[in-house]
Design a protein around this motif. Structure first.
Motif: not given
Length: 194
Positions: A57, A75-77, A79-80, A82, A105-106, A109
């Motif tokens: 992560k 974040l996983n990356s 890129e997660d 925007r 982000v989610a 997250a």
């Protein structure tokens, strides 16, 4: 002796051009050769001092000016996230400039580490809620009614190392200030749902 580059290079377009860069510094007994694949245009991102990986992560830290409110993005990356510019009238007013700049982000997250007791919230007539520090007034995040249980739009400038998640696009381009040029290498939408 090894030389470590302070920059990580990330490309925006795929190409096969390869360049080899050999750092040359005086008084060093050895040098290392670093292979750099160039893509046009090239964007340089500094290695994040506040970005850490834990069990694959990525964590990005941020907060307000007075340091009362602190948060982490997990974040996983990168890129997660925007990151986008928004030229709508609501963002222009909230940011006090010609566009808003947020990283979507989610919800899971995003987490506050400190200062939640000082957070203030304001919900506009259009349903957008903005959270900010009650001490220094720094704008931390926003979300609409439909996104409240899914996403947070984090203020890009409130991140400790915002360059780790550069812009990917622009929204409400039809309302972009006439003197502001279009950002190259990102998507452009005249409205949010175009």
């Amino acid at each position: 002796m090894h030389i470590l580059s302070p920059l990580r290079i990330k490309s925006t377009l795929v190409t096969t051009t390869t360049t080899t860069y050999t750092p040359r510094l005086l008084l060093l007994p050895t040098t290392t050769t670093t292979k750099i694949t160039t893509h046009h245009p090239i964007s340089f991102y500094p290695q994040a001092r506040t970005m850490s990986s834990s069990h694959s992560k990525t964590q990005l830290k941020g907060g307000c000016t007075c340091k009362t409110v602190q948060y982490t993005l997990t974040l996983n990356s990168v890129e997660d996230a925007r990151t986008t510019l928004c030229h709508c009238k609501s963002c222009k007013r909230a940011f006090g400039t010609n566009y808003g700049l947020t990283a979507k982000v989610a919800l899971d997250a995003f987490s506050y580490n400190d200062g939640t007791e000082t957070l203030k919230k304001y919900t506009q007539q259009n349903g957008v809620t903005r959270e900010f520090c009650g001490e220094c007034g720094v704008f931390i995040c926003e979300y609409g009614k439909e996104a409240a249980d899914k996403f947070r739009y984090v203020m890009w400038g409130s991140l400790d190392e915002p360059e780790n998640i550069p812009p990917k696009g622009e929204f409400f381009c039809k309302e972009r200030a006439s003197w502001m040029p279009e950002i190259n290498g990102v998507f452009h939408k005249r409205e949010i749902k175009e």
